[in-house]
Design a protein around this motif. Structure first.
Motif, PDB file in Angstrom:
ATOM      1  N   LEU A  51       7.213 -35.476 -10.548  1.00  0.00           N
ATOM      2  CA  LEU A  51       7.340 -34.034 -10.728  1.00  0.00           C
ATOM      3  C   LEU A  51       8.720 -33.523 -10.346  1.00  0.00           C
ATOM      4  N   ASN A  52       9.089 -32.416 -10.940  1.00  0.00           N
ATOM      5  CA  ASN A  52      10.358 -31.736 -10.664  1.00  0.00           C
ATOM      6  C   ASN A  52      10.199 -30.934  -9.375  1.00  0.00           C
ATOM      7  N   ILE A  53      10.467 -31.572  -8.239  1.00  0.00           N
ATOM      8  CA  ILE A  53      10.201 -30.967  -6.933  1.00  0.00           C
ATOM      9  C   ILE A  53      11.102 -29.757  -6.686  1.00  0.00           C
ATOM     10  N   GLY A  54      12.344 -29.817  -7.133  1.00  0.00           N
ATOM     11  CA  GLY A  54      13.250 -28.678  -6.967  1.00  0.00           C
ATOM     12  C   GLY A  54      12.696 -27.433  -7.632  1.00  0.00           C
ATOM     13  N   LEU A  55      12.204 -27.584  -8.861  1.00  0.00           N
ATOM     14  CA  LEU A  55      11.595 -26.466  -9.577  1.00  0.00           C
ATOM     15  C   LEU A  55      10.388 -25.936  -8.826  1.00  0.00           C
ATOM     16  N   LEU A  56       9.533 -26.829  -8.358  1.00  0.00           N
ATOM     17  CA  LEU A  56       8.309 -26.401  -7.683  1.00  0.00           C
ATOM     18  C   LEU A  56       8.614 -25.634  -6.400  1.00  0.00           C
ATOM     19  N   ASN A  57       9.606 -26.081  -5.638  1.00  0.00           N
ATOM     20  CA  ASN A  57       9.990 -25.347  -4.422  1.00  0.00           C
ATOM     21  C   ASN A  57      10.460 -23.933  -4.759  1.00  0.00           C
ATOM     22  N   THR A  58      11.225 -23.815  -5.833  1.00  0.00           N
ATOM     23  CA  THR A  58      11.699 -22.492  -6.267  1.00  0.00           C
ATOM     24  C   THR A  58      10.532 -21.589  -6.651  1.00  0.00           C
ATOM     25  N   LEU A  59       9.574 -22.156  -7.382  1.00  0.00           N
ATOM     26  CA  LEU A  59       8.441 -21.365  -7.836  1.00  0.00           C
ATOM     27  C   LEU A  59       7.515 -20.983  -6.684  1.00  0.00           C
ATOM     28  N   ILE A  60       7.331 -21.870  -5.747  1.00  0.00           N
ATOM     29  CA  ILE A  60       6.499 -21.555  -4.579  1.00  0.00           C
ATOM     30  C   ILE A  60       7.099 -20.378  -3.817  1.00  0.00           C
ATOM     31  N   SER A  61       8.409 -20.409  -3.636  1.00  0.00           N
ATOM     32  CA  SER A  61       9.082 -19.297  -2.949  1.00  0.00           C
ATOM     33  C   SER A  61       8.919 -17.995  -3.720  1.00  0.00           C
ATOM     34  N   LYS A  62       8.904 -18.096  -5.036  1.00  0.00           N
ATOM     35  CA  LYS A  62       8.801 -16.907  -5.875  1.00  0.00           C
ATOM     36  C   LYS A  62       7.411 -16.273  -5.810  1.00  0.00           C
ATOM     37  N   PHE A  63       6.371 -17.096  -5.730  1.00  0.00           N
ATOM     38  CA  PHE A  63       5.012 -16.576  -5.857  1.00  0.00           C
ATOM     39  C   PHE A  63       4.232 -16.484  -4.545  1.00  0.00           C
ATOM     40  N   LYS A  64       4.752 -17.048  -3.460  1.00  0.00           N
ATOM     41  CA  LYS A  64       3.936 -17.163  -2.252  1.00  0.00           C
ATOM     42  C   LYS A  64       3.640 -15.830  -1.573  1.00  0.00           C
ATOM     43  N   ALA A  65       4.475 -14.815  -1.773  1.00  0.00           N
ATOM     44  CA  ALA A  65       4.354 -13.564  -1.012  1.00  0.00           C
ATOM     45  C   ALA A  65       3.040 -12.849  -1.273  1.00  0.00           C
ATOM     46  N   GLU A  66       2.697 -12.651  -2.545  1.00  0.00           N
ATOM     47  CA  GLU A  66       1.478 -11.903  -2.842  1.00  0.00           C
ATOM     48  C   GLU A  66       0.890 -12.339  -4.170  1.00  0.00           C
ATOM     49  N   PRO A  67      -0.443 -12.400  -4.254  1.00  0.00           N
ATOM     50  CA  PRO A  67      -1.097 -12.711  -5.529  1.00  0.00           C
ATOM     51  C   PRO A  67      -1.137 -11.481  -6.426  1.00  0.00           C
ATOM     52  N   ARG A  68      -0.956 -11.710  -7.714  1.00  0.00           N
ATOM     53  CA  ARG A  68      -1.026 -10.618  -8.689  1.00  0.00           C
ATOM     54  C   ARG A  68      -1.755 -11.126  -9.926  1.00  0.00           C
ATOM     55  N   SER A  69      -2.698 -10.333 -10.408  1.00  0.00           N
ATOM     56  CA  SER A  69      -3.474 -10.735 -11.588  1.00  0.00           C
ATOM     57  C   SER A  69      -2.584 -11.002 -12.784  1.00  0.00           C
ATOM     58  N   GLU A  70      -1.448 -10.300 -12.857  1.00  0.00           N
ATOM     59  CA  GLU A  70      -0.533 -10.450 -13.997  1.00  0.00           C
ATOM     60  C   GLU A  70       0.048 -11.852 -14.114  1.00  0.00           C
ATOM     61  N   TYR A  71      -0.047 -12.648 -13.075  1.00  0.00           N
ATOM     62  CA  TYR A  71       0.459 -14.022 -13.145  1.00  0.00           C
ATOM     63  C   TYR A  71      -0.366 -14.880 -14.109  1.00  0.00           C
ATOM     64  N   ALA A  72      -1.490 -14.361 -14.580  1.00  0.00           N
ATOM     65  CA  ALA A  72      -2.392 -15.153 -15.419  1.00  0.00           C
ATOM     66  C   ALA A  72      -1.692 -15.727 -16.650  1.00  0.00           C
ATOM     67  N   PHE A  73      -0.718 -14.997 -17.188  1.00  0.00           N
ATOM     68  CA  PHE A  73      -0.036 -15.460 -18.396  1.00  0.00           C
ATOM     69  C   PHE A  73       1.423 -15.819 -18.130  1.00  0.00           C
ATOM     70  N   ASN A  74       1.758 -16.002 -16.864  1.00  0.00           N
ATOM     71  CA  ASN A  74       3.113 -16.373 -16.479  1.00  0.00           C
ATOM     72  C   ASN A  74       3.242 -17.898 -16.533  1.00  0.00           C
ATOM     73  N   PRO A  75       4.086 -18.434 -17.393  1.00  0.00           N
ATOM     74  CA  PRO A  75       4.188 -19.892 -17.535  1.00  0.00           C
ATOM     75  C   PRO A  75       4.640 -20.586 -16.261  1.00  0.00           C
ATOM     76  N   GLU A  76       5.428 -19.915 -15.450  1.00  0.00           N
ATOM     77  CA  GLU A  76       5.888 -20.540 -14.204  1.00  0.00           C
ATOM     78  C   GLU A  76       4.730 -20.748 -13.239  1.00  0.00           C
ATOM     79  N   PHE A  77       3.840 -19.773 -13.152  1.00  0.00           N
ATOM     80  CA  PHE A  77       2.695 -19.955 -12.255  1.00  0.00           C
ATOM     81  C   PHE A  77       1.724 -20.982 -12.816  1.00  0.00           C
ATOM     82  N   ARG A  78       1.590 -21.023 -14.124  1.00  0.00           N
ATOM     83  CA  ARG A  78       0.716 -22.024 -14.741  1.00  0.00           C
ATOM     84  C   ARG A  78       1.263 -23.433 -14.518  1.00  0.00           C
TER      85      ARG A  78
END
Length: 645
Positions: free
Chosen positions: A602-629
């Protein structure tokens, strides 16, 4: 209607009875109406049977024909029985109780390895031809049933599911790097480009629409059918096309509801599943049976964030169908407390591989479970309708009119389309122009908010040469190519890698809950008819999907049949469902990035970036966000590899 297994020794060494028994034992977790085996010195065949059709009750499988010295084991429901009776000249007194496996065997006697070309239905079967010392098998054109196998210079073994093969002492469980690389590199729902490979290095599968032949120690695969655009049908009027459609579609539906138990259907608020349910309910009314429908709905606390032309809760449309059609027992399932996360480990166990349809996984599994409790043995759906019964892309058709300078026709169609949809003419014409002249769009590229990030580790991609392989299969891993609807439809029917994922899920869920998922919109007869219909039948008078809209007059209420303003969108609530587990989810994702085993893939660098981006709060709108998927896909792969190691 079964899980099947078998062993064939290519040398003169006898099959150890315990090996066959161990394979059958691995299937005991599935419900069964009967369990039978057959063996000779170097061949073992088994069947873990679930009786779905009336003819299957008490069926002898494996079945041995003493006169012809052929034995068959089959996981099959054949739909074109009447046609086969005529082609095989079967006496009428023998037709009623004849099993589908006997029909397959008789077809093999007449047409030999061409037999699968004449079969319509969902099937995987294997025949041991003792006279010719040959083992022959096939998987239906859409891959509706799975069939895995192991082979080496001395042995060949097969099974409907993978686990029984690992009960054999000579079959080792090892990850297939090339399959995993394809799985990670392909951004859409395709599992892998190589349809004969699996996630395990030493396990292969028969691809959809292929036969397998084992003779003289040689294993060979051959494609027996390819769906192509056929000769165009020329009828005199719209009404004749509609009558012909209703005839072929009713025939398909009637053959799919052949069961001695209850019939169910997955019902949304749209044309495809609505049409399936309507035609099925009418047919079942004659049998004094009701159809059980199962509709997925969001939980009460979900706030719909989707645009006004979308609808996450389709109950108003579904209830309109139920009231209009009648003869329906309707169920609305919100699966409270269930989510893509809560069901992930169980889905991995069921699928035996990483999967991509996590957004729908919990409600698909839940629907099977609910249907099973209501005695349903056939669960209808309309999943294949986009390219068959409800084909008719307005913008692409209008783009053709624009390029062919049929401007008066285009102007009239545009006016009606705007009236039917409520969309401004300027916006519609802009869409037509972009569809007609994609190279202009290509010169002025916009950042695509729905583009999937690259999940695969670059070193792993280089080592497996995965991107070059995807290119040879015509798979765009960059999501940068522009494909019109006609090209997409052609690819769908001609490229077999689209078919494996749905067939795998359907087979394994059906075995677990003793019911078959059947799709009349994907019936071969329906496909062939729809591919023969002229394009102008599909877009007419300002309506896309025109043929199905016209053909279902009186079958569906007009608010469904003629609706072009609002469309349902299932699983918009999947992120909302996992919000109570947000912190544990982020912790597990963080743990994933520190795992040295998955770091190879897996692309660990990408995953670390995405975790930092999404970890603060859950939002229903992430349902169609390719990065969260992408994060969810990485978690599924992580859990699979962790369980494997």
């Amino acid at each position: 209607m079964s899980a099947i297994t078998g062993i064939f020794h290519l040398n003169e060494e006898p099959v150890y009875p315990q090996h066959g028994q161990d394979m059958m034992k691995a299937l005991q977790k599935f419900p069964a109406d009967n369990i039978q085996i057959w063996h000779s010195e170097k061949v073992f065949l088994g069947c873990h049977a679930q009786w779905i059709t009336p003819e299957s009750v008490g069926e002898q499988l494996p079945f041995y024909d003493f006169e012809r010295r052929c034995t068959i084991t089959a996981d099959a429901i054949i739909d074109n029985r009447e046609d086969l009776f005529q082609m095989l000249q079967i006496n009428s007194m023998h037709q009623k109780g004849m099993t589908d496996s006997e029909l397959i065997l008789l077809s093999y006697y007449k047409w030999e390895e061409d037999a699968p070309k004449f079969l319509v239905g969902d099937f995987a079967f294997v025949i041991w031809d003792e006279k010719r010392q040959k083992m022959f098998g096939a998987r239906d054109f859409g891959g509706s049933r799975t069939l895995y196998y192991y082979s080496d210079q001395h042995r060949f073994a097969f099974s409907t599911t993978i686990e029984p093969l690992f009960s054999l002492p000579y079959v080792h469980k090892k990850l297939n790097d090339h399959w995993l690389a394809e799985h990670l590199a392909i951004p859409d729902m395709v599992d892998a480009a190589d349809t004969s490979s699996t996630v395990y290095r030493y396990i292969e599968q028969i691809p959809p629409s292929h036969t397998i032949s084992i003779v003289d120690k040689r294993v060979s695969l051959s494609r027996f059918s390819a769906i192509t655009m056929g000769k165009q049908l020329k009828l005199k009027s719209n009404e004749e096309y509609e009558d012909a459609f209703r005839d072929v579609f009713q025939t398909a539906v009637n053959s799919k509801i052949r069961t001695h138990k209850n019939v169910g259907a997955q019902l949304s608020g749209g044309l495809d599943s609505g049409s399936v349910v309507s035609f099925a309910a009418n047919a079942l009314r004659k049998e004094r049976k009701r159809i059980h429908t199962f509709s997925y709905i969001p939980p009460d606390d979900f706030v719909d964030f989707t645009p006004k032309h979308r609808m996450a809760d389709e109950r108003p449309f579904i209830q309109s169908i139920v009231q209009h059609v009648g003869n329906i027992n309707d169920d609305y399932l919100d699966f409270k407390g269930k989510s893509s996360l809560s069901e992930m480990d169980e889905m991995l166990e069921i699928m035996e591989m990483p999967y991509k349809f996590f957004e729908n996984s919990f409600w698909l599994k839940g629907t099977y479970e609910k249907a099973h409790k209501q005695g349903v043995s056939v669960l209808l759906n309309g999943a294949g309708g986009n390219f068959t019964i409800s084909w008719g892309p307005a913008m692409d058709h209008y783009a053709v009119l624009l390029k062919k300078i049929k401007w008066i026709h285009l102007y009239k169609e545009m006016n009606l389309y705007c009236k039917n949809t409520g969309i401004k003419k300027s916006k519609v014409f802009s869409a037509i122009r972009k569809t007609a002249f994609p190279n202009i769009v290509r010169k002025f590229p916009l950042e695509d908010p729905f583009r999937f990030p690259t999940l695969i580790n670059q070193d792993f991609a280089d080592r497996t040469k995965v991107f070059a392989k995807l290119n040879t299969h015509g798979i765009d891993h960059t999501c940068s190519s522009l494909t019109n609807a006609y090209e997409a439809r052609k690819d769908w029917f001609e490229k077999e890698h689209f078919w494996n994922a749905s067939g795998t899920a359907a087979t394994k869920l059906s075995l677990r809950y003793a019911l078959w998922n059947r799709d009349p919109t994907n019936d071969l007869r329906v496909i062939r008819y729809c591919l023969s219909v002229p394009e102008e039948q599909f877009v007419q008078h300002g309506y896309n999907r025109s043929l199905i809209r016209r053909s279902t007059k009186n079958y569906l209420p007009d608010n469904i049949r003629l609706n072009q303003r609002v469309r349902g969108i299932q699983a918009a609530d999947w992120v909302h469902r996992i919000t109570p587990s947000w912190s544990p989810l982020m912790d597990e994702l963080k743990q994933l990035t520190k795992d040295s085993v998955v770091a190879e893939f897996l692309n660990i660098g990408l995953l670390n970036t995405l975790i930092s981006k999404f970890k603060a709060e859950p939002r229903s709108e992430y349902a169609f966000n390719p990065e969260f998927r992408v994060l969810m896909r990485s978690l599924i792969v992580y859990r699979f590899i962790r369980n494997l190691t």
